[in-house]
Scaffold this motif. Structure first.
Motif, PDB file in Angstrom:
ATOM      1  N   GLN A  60      64.466  17.750  32.724  1.00  0.00           N
ATOM      2  CA  GLN A  60      63.505  18.899  33.871  1.00  0.00           C
ATOM      3  C   GLN A  60      64.461  19.741  35.133  1.00  0.00           C
ATOM      4  OE1 GLN A  60      60.572  15.657  34.474  1.00  0.00           O
ATOM      5  NE2 GLN A  60      59.506  18.137  33.908  1.00  0.00           N
ATOM      6  N   GLU A  61      64.808  20.921  34.800  1.00  0.00           N
ATOM      7  CA  GLU A  61      65.198  21.574  35.875  1.00  0.00           C
ATOM      8  C   GLU A  61      64.192  21.594  37.048  1.00  0.00           C
ATOM      9  OE1 GLU A  61      66.096  25.564  34.450  1.00  0.00           O
ATOM     10  OE2 GLU A  61      68.062  25.254  35.265  1.00  0.00           O
ATOM     11  N   THR A  62      63.194  22.049  37.253  1.00  0.00           N
ATOM     12  CA  THR A  62      61.931  21.769  38.174  1.00  0.00           C
ATOM     13  C   THR A  62      60.890  20.434  37.637  1.00  0.00           C
ATOM     14  OG1 THR A  62      62.007  23.871  38.293  1.00  0.00           O
ATOM     15  CG2 THR A  62      59.925  22.626  39.116  1.00  0.00           C
ATOM     16  N   ILE A  63      61.160  20.080  38.550  1.00  0.00           N
ATOM     17  CA  ILE A  63      59.771  18.390  38.537  1.00  0.00           C
ATOM     18  C   ILE A  63      58.714  18.594  39.680  1.00  0.00           C
ATOM     19  CG2 ILE A  63      59.248  15.834  38.809  1.00  0.00           C
ATOM     20  CD1 ILE A  63      62.492  15.477  38.333  1.00  0.00           C
ATOM     21  N   THR A  64      57.375  19.166  39.611  1.00  0.00           N
ATOM     22  CA  THR A  64      56.194  18.731  39.913  1.00  0.00           C
ATOM     23  C   THR A  64      55.551  17.398  40.028  1.00  0.00           C
ATOM     24  OG1 THR A  64      56.658  21.437  39.523  1.00  0.00           O
ATOM     25  CG2 THR A  64      54.393  21.003  39.497  1.00  0.00           C
ATOM     26  N   ARG A  65      54.540  17.474  40.390  1.00  0.00           N
ATOM     27  CA  ARG A  65      53.342  16.493  40.993  1.00  0.00           C
ATOM     28  C   ARG A  65      52.675  16.527  42.127  1.00  0.00           C
ATOM     29  NH1 ARG A  65      55.966  10.908  41.577  1.00  0.00           N
ATOM     30  NH2 ARG A  65      53.399  10.286  41.643  1.00  0.00           N
ATOM     31  N   SER A  66      51.735  15.748  42.033  1.00  0.00           N
ATOM     32  CA  SER A  66      50.250  15.929  43.399  1.00  0.00           C
ATOM     33  C   SER A  66      49.690  15.000  42.908  1.00  0.00           C
ATOM     34  CB  SER A  66      49.373  17.461  42.607  1.00  0.00           C
ATOM     35  OG  SER A  66      49.868  18.655  42.905  1.00  0.00           O
ATOM     36  N   TRP A  67      49.062  14.140  42.824  1.00  0.00           N
ATOM     37  CA  TRP A  67      48.516  13.212  43.492  1.00  0.00           C
ATOM     38  C   TRP A  67      48.043  12.832  44.687  1.00  0.00           C
ATOM     39  CZ3 TRP A  67      53.574  13.379  44.146  1.00  0.00           C
ATOM     40  CH2 TRP A  67      53.933  12.131  45.378  1.00  0.00           C
ATOM     41  N   GLU A  68      47.254  11.758  44.752  1.00  0.00           N
ATOM     42  CA  GLU A  68      46.780  11.859  46.025  1.00  0.00           C
ATOM     43  C   GLU A  68      46.678  10.200  46.661  1.00  0.00           C
ATOM     44  OE1 GLU A  68      41.903  10.571  47.734  1.00  0.00           O
ATOM     45  OE2 GLU A  68      42.269  12.557  47.158  1.00  0.00           O
ATOM     46  N   ARG A  69      46.961  10.102  47.366  1.00  0.00           N
ATOM     47  CA  ARG A  69      47.447   8.535  47.950  1.00  0.00           C
ATOM     48  C   ARG A  69      46.657   8.205  49.488  1.00  0.00           C
ATOM     49  NH1 ARG A  69      53.187   5.191  48.251  1.00  0.00           N
ATOM     50  NH2 ARG A  69      53.189   3.849  50.183  1.00  0.00           N
ATOM     51  N   ASN A  70      46.207   7.167  50.013  1.00  0.00           N
ATOM     52  CA  ASN A  70      45.539   6.726  50.898  1.00  0.00           C
ATOM     53  C   ASN A  70      44.819   8.124  51.730  1.00  0.00           C
ATOM     54  OD1 ASN A  70      46.697   3.949  50.597  1.00  0.00           O
ATOM     55  ND2 ASN A  70      48.383   4.670  52.469  1.00  0.00           N
ATOM     56  N   GLY A  71      44.248   8.555  50.747  1.00  0.00           N
ATOM     57  CA  GLY A  71      43.251   9.574  51.328  1.00  0.00           C
ATOM     58  C   GLY A  71      43.622  10.688  51.470  1.00  0.00           C
ATOM     59  N   VAL A  72      45.343  11.184  51.620  1.00  0.00           N
ATOM     60  CA  VAL A  72      45.872  12.336  51.123  1.00  0.00           C
ATOM     61  C   VAL A  72      46.890  12.705  49.934  1.00  0.00           C
ATOM     62  CG1 VAL A  72      48.433  12.725  52.712  1.00  0.00           C
ATOM     63  CG2 VAL A  72      46.924  11.196  53.681  1.00  0.00           C
ATOM     64  N   GLU A  73      46.387  13.932  50.050  1.00  0.00           N
ATOM     65  CA  GLU A  73      47.200  14.819  48.797  1.00  0.00           C
ATOM     66  C   GLU A  73      48.515  14.868  48.966  1.00  0.00           C
ATOM     67  OE1 GLU A  73      44.139  17.701  47.773  1.00  0.00           O
ATOM     68  OE2 GLU A  73      42.514  17.106  47.461  1.00  0.00           O
ATOM     69  N   VAL A  74      49.210  14.954  48.326  1.00  0.00           N
ATOM     70  CA  VAL A  74      50.957  15.369  48.236  1.00  0.00           C
ATOM     71  C   VAL A  74      51.137  15.904  46.801  1.00  0.00           C
ATOM     72  CG1 VAL A  74      52.931  13.907  48.084  1.00  0.00           C
ATOM     73  CG2 VAL A  74      51.210  12.646  48.658  1.00  0.00           C
ATOM     74  N   ASP A  75      51.706  17.201  47.859  1.00  0.00           N
ATOM     75  CA  ASP A  75      52.311  18.278  46.350  1.00  0.00           C
ATOM     76  C   ASP A  75      53.882  18.221  45.967  1.00  0.00           C
ATOM     77  OD1 ASP A  75      51.649  20.223  44.377  1.00  0.00           O
ATOM     78  OD2 ASP A  75      53.472  21.465  45.800  1.00  0.00           O
ATOM     79  N   LEU A  76      54.493  17.115  45.222  1.00  0.00           N
ATOM     80  CA  LEU A  76      56.123  17.391  45.186  1.00  0.00           C
ATOM     81  C   LEU A  76      56.582  18.028  44.518  1.00  0.00           C
ATOM     82  CD1 LEU A  76      58.905  15.703  45.231  1.00  0.00           C
ATOM     83  CD2 LEU A  76      57.797  14.325  43.924  1.00  0.00           C
ATOM     84  N   VAL A  77      57.939  19.287  44.807  1.00  0.00           N
ATOM     85  CA  VAL A  77      58.390  20.040  43.770  1.00  0.00           C
ATOM     86  C   VAL A  77      59.771  20.036  44.280  1.00  0.00           C
ATOM     87  CG1 VAL A  77      58.295  22.471  42.704  1.00  0.00           C
ATOM     88  CG2 VAL A  77      56.317  22.518  43.571  1.00  0.00           C
ATOM     89  N   THR A  78      60.420  19.506  42.802  1.00  0.00           N
ATOM     90  CA  THR A  78      61.606  19.367  43.174  1.00  0.00           C
ATOM     91  C   THR A  78      62.287  20.081  42.035  1.00  0.00           C
ATOM     92  OG1 THR A  78      62.111  17.205  42.611  1.00  0.00           O
ATOM     93  CG2 THR A  78      61.699  17.273  44.410  1.00  0.00           C
ATOM     94  N   HIS A  79      63.512  20.456  42.704  1.00  0.00           N
ATOM     95  CA  HIS A  79      64.937  21.627  41.412  1.00  0.00           C
ATOM     96  C   HIS A  79      65.680  20.585  41.405  1.00  0.00           C
ATOM     97  CE1 HIS A  79      61.735  25.199  41.270  1.00  0.00           C
ATOM     98  NE2 HIS A  79      62.383  25.043  42.623  1.00  0.00           N
ATOM     99  N   ASP A  80      66.504  21.008  39.929  1.00  0.00           N
ATOM    100  CA  ASP A  80      67.861  20.884  40.209  1.00  0.00           C
ATOM    101  C   ASP A  80      68.749  21.238  40.910  1.00  0.00           C
ATOM    102  OD1 ASP A  80      69.702  19.065  38.351  1.00  0.00           O
ATOM    103  OD2 ASP A  80      70.545  20.886  37.578  1.00  0.00           O
ATOM    104  N   LEU A  81      70.077  20.042  41.407  1.00  0.00           N
ATOM    105  CA  LEU A  81      70.909  21.045  42.102  1.00  0.00           C
ATOM    106  C   LEU A  81      70.970  22.657  41.508  1.00  0.00           C
ATOM    107  CD1 LEU A  81      72.565  20.714  44.871  1.00  0.00           C
ATOM    108  CD2 LEU A  81      74.241  19.211  43.447  1.00  0.00           C
ATOM    109  N   ALA A  82      71.370  22.312  40.691  1.00  0.00           N
ATOM    110  CA  ALA A  82      72.272  23.719  40.253  1.00  0.00           C
ATOM    111  C   ALA A  82      71.218  24.839  39.582  1.00  0.00           C
ATOM    112  CB  ALA A  82      72.493  23.936  38.534  1.00  0.00           C
ATOM    113  N   LYS A  83      69.977  24.765  39.856  1.00  0.00           N
ATOM    114  CA  LYS A  83      68.303  25.677  39.888  1.00  0.00           C
ATOM    115  C   LYS A  83      68.908  25.455  41.930  1.00  0.00           C
ATOM    116  CE  LYS A  83      64.359  26.881  39.376  1.00  0.00           C
ATOM    117  NZ  LYS A  83      62.984  26.132  38.593  1.00  0.00           N
ATOM    118  N   PHE A  84      68.394  24.769  42.263  1.00  0.00           N
ATOM    119  CA  PHE A  84      68.129  24.931  43.876  1.00  0.00           C
ATOM    120  C   PHE A  84      68.999  25.795  44.081  1.00  0.00           C
ATOM    121  CE2 PHE A  84      68.060  23.830  48.445  1.00  0.00           C
ATOM    122  CZ  PHE A  84      66.585  23.557  48.718  1.00  0.00           C
TER     123      PHE A  84
END
Length: 258
Positions: A60-84
């Motif tokens: 995956q060139e781009t990984i996107t995840r969203s979730w909630e932990r301890n009442g905090v919403e987290v949004d994660l997006v990472t790109h592969d090094l070359a794409k970044f």
């Protein structure tokens, strides 16, 4: 990381499918006006192993995840090094801010090399990114009346002005207000109001549409003028450095035999 960020964020990078080159905090926390109910925006670069780049089954060139932990919403997006790195060379202000964010969750020697290469990625044309972002956020404010896009409008205009004038990237609106002559004096009050609620309107005494529109137009003109007078180059100078970094990293990272 600041006290407003949960300490368990440091555990997140190790939970991802690929090793991170870095993970930082972006969004309202980086910009200096998180709300009590703001989500946490994590951004960064991950490293695909060579086998997932040169083979038929690519990672995956781009990984996107969203979730909630301890009442905090987290949004994660990472790109592969070359794409970044490719985005860094395309006058993309988003990835520069993510790379240079002082709110570091995970780092590495690769991250440090990317930071060292960042000044060579800056061009006068980054002003176009900030001008476009400001226009879209101002239109959103006009439609919604919410404080968040209004603050984003001022933040990106001041970031762009400061970048064009100094060659230094600053994303925190509080710092920018202090550093930029002519920054609207009511910005600290707007930031304080934003901290109480993510989607609140501007306070009644600070919502004069004529004054706001005047200041946005004035700062837009200042950014356009600063672009024209900037000493930043027309093209990035770090392409060879980043290419070498990606190649060295690819060759060094392998998947263990199954």
């Amino acid at each position: 990381m600041t006290a407003t960020l949960p300490p368990w964020l440091a555990e997140v990078p190790a939970e991802q499918p690929h090793s991170p080159a870095f993970v930082t905090v972006s969004g309202a926390h980086l910009y200096g006006f998180p709300s009590v109910d703001s989500d946490v925006d994590l951004r960064g670069a991950h490293i695909l192993p060579l086998e997932e780049v040169v083979g038929l089954r690519t990672g995956q060139e781009t990984i996107t995840r969203s979730w909630e932990r301890n009442g905090v919403e987290v949004d994660l997006v990472t790109h592969d090094l070359a794409k970044f790195c490719g985005l860094l060379l395309r006058r993309n202000g988003y990835v520069l801010e993510q790379l240079l964010s002082p709110l570091v969750v995970a780092t590495s020697p690769i991250h440090q090399e990317m930071i060292a290469a960042a000044p060579g990625c800056l061009t006068r044309h980054h002003a176009n990114h900030y001008l476009g972002f400001a226009r879209s956020q101002w239109r959103l404010f006009e439609r919604s009346g919410e404080l968040k896009p209004l603050l984003y409008t001022f933040r990106v205009l001041l970031t762009g002005i400061h970048l064009m004038r100094t060659g230094t990237l600053v994303a925190d609106l509080g710092r920018l207000t202090a550093l930029t002559a002519g920054a609207p004096p009511y910005l600290p009050d707007l930031m304080a109001a934003k901290r109480s609620a993510e989607h609140a309107p501007p306070p009644t005494g600070l919502s004069d549409p004529v004054r706001l529109a005047h200041d946005v137009a004035r700062l837009t003109a200042e950014l356009e003028e600063a672009k024209g007078a900037s000493r930043l180059p027309d093209a990035p100078a770090s392409a060879d450095v980043l290419h070498d970094l990606v190649v060295r990293t690819r060759l060094a990272v392998r998947v263990a035999p199954s």
